[in-house]
Design an enzyme around this catalytic site. Structure first.
Site, short mmCIF file in Angstrom:
data_model
loop_
_atom_site.label_atom_id
_atom_site.label_comp_id
_atom_site.label_asym_id
_atom_site.label_seq_id
_atom_site.Cartn_x
_atom_site.Cartn_y
_atom_site.Cartn_z
CB CYS A 77 -0.78 -0.04 1.13
SG CYS A 77 -1.75 -1.52 1.40
CB CYS B 183 4.90 -2.59 8.66
SG CYS B 183 3.35 -1.98 8.95
FE1 SF4 Z 1 0.98 -3.31 5.25
FE2 SF4 Z 1 1.76 -3.02 7.80
FE3 SF4 Z 1 -0.90 -3.37 7.26
FE4 SF4 Z 1 1.30 -5.52 6.57
S1 SF4 Z 1 0.69 -4.88 8.47
S2 SF4 Z 1 -0.60 -4.72 5.38
S3 SF4 Z 1 2.81 -4.18 6.00
S4 SF4 Z 1 0.26 -1.66 6.74
#
Ligand code: SF4
Length: 144
Positions: free
Chosen positions: A85, A104
């Site tokens: 994204c 992340c």
């Molecule tokens: Fe993107 Fe972080 Fe959500 Fe995973 S957790 S989809 S890396 S924003």
């Protein structure tokens, strides 16, 4: 900022954006679909991580599906599930660095998923499910 060519990319505007803005998900699809194997790996990962983090998938499963396929595409092309994204100047370097590899750092530290893959229960757009089937992914992305 530029984005390197890839077969599947997703752009979601910002954290906690209303679902109406998610209707503006920018989905760029080329000829190549992510491999079935990587979709399945990222599907399972997403289910497990939702349970582990106490988060839920979006009421609109097409959001979940698109993000899972974006992660799978990056797993195929970069060897790591770089967040789909965001735009990156250098995707391989970002994947190597790891900050935006799913889950992340913002998700791990503050439960902030700007892709709306993992939603906390109080989020207006959180559904009640932590599971998604391969068929759901196929069906909800069939016409994209
Ligand atoms: Fe993107 Fe972080 Fe959500 Fe995973 S957790 S989809 S890396 S924003």
């Amino acid at each position: 900022m530029t984005s390197q060519a890839c077969s599947f990319a997703v752009t979601v505007p910002s954290v906690a954006s209303p679902l109406r803005r998610h209707r503006n998900l920018h989905v760029v699809r080329a000829q190549v679909e992510p491999s079935e194997k990587s979709i399945e790996i990222m599907r399972k990962f997403s289910e497990q991580y939702a349970r582990k983090s106490g988060t839920y998938f979006c009421v609109d499963k097409s959001v979940t599906s698109v993000v899972i396929k974006g992660l799978a595409d990056h797993k195929d092309s970069l060897g790591a599930p770089l967040c789909p994204c965001r735009h990156y100047d250098d995707k391989p370097a970002e994947a190597q660095q790891g900050f935006w590899n799913c889950p992340c750092v913002p998700m791990r530290e503050r439960k902030e998923c700007h892709c709306m893959l993992f939603l906390t229960p109080e989020n207006d757009f959180a559904g009640k499910e932590q599971a998604i089937t391969l068929d759901e992914i196929r069906e909800t992305t069939a016409n994209m």
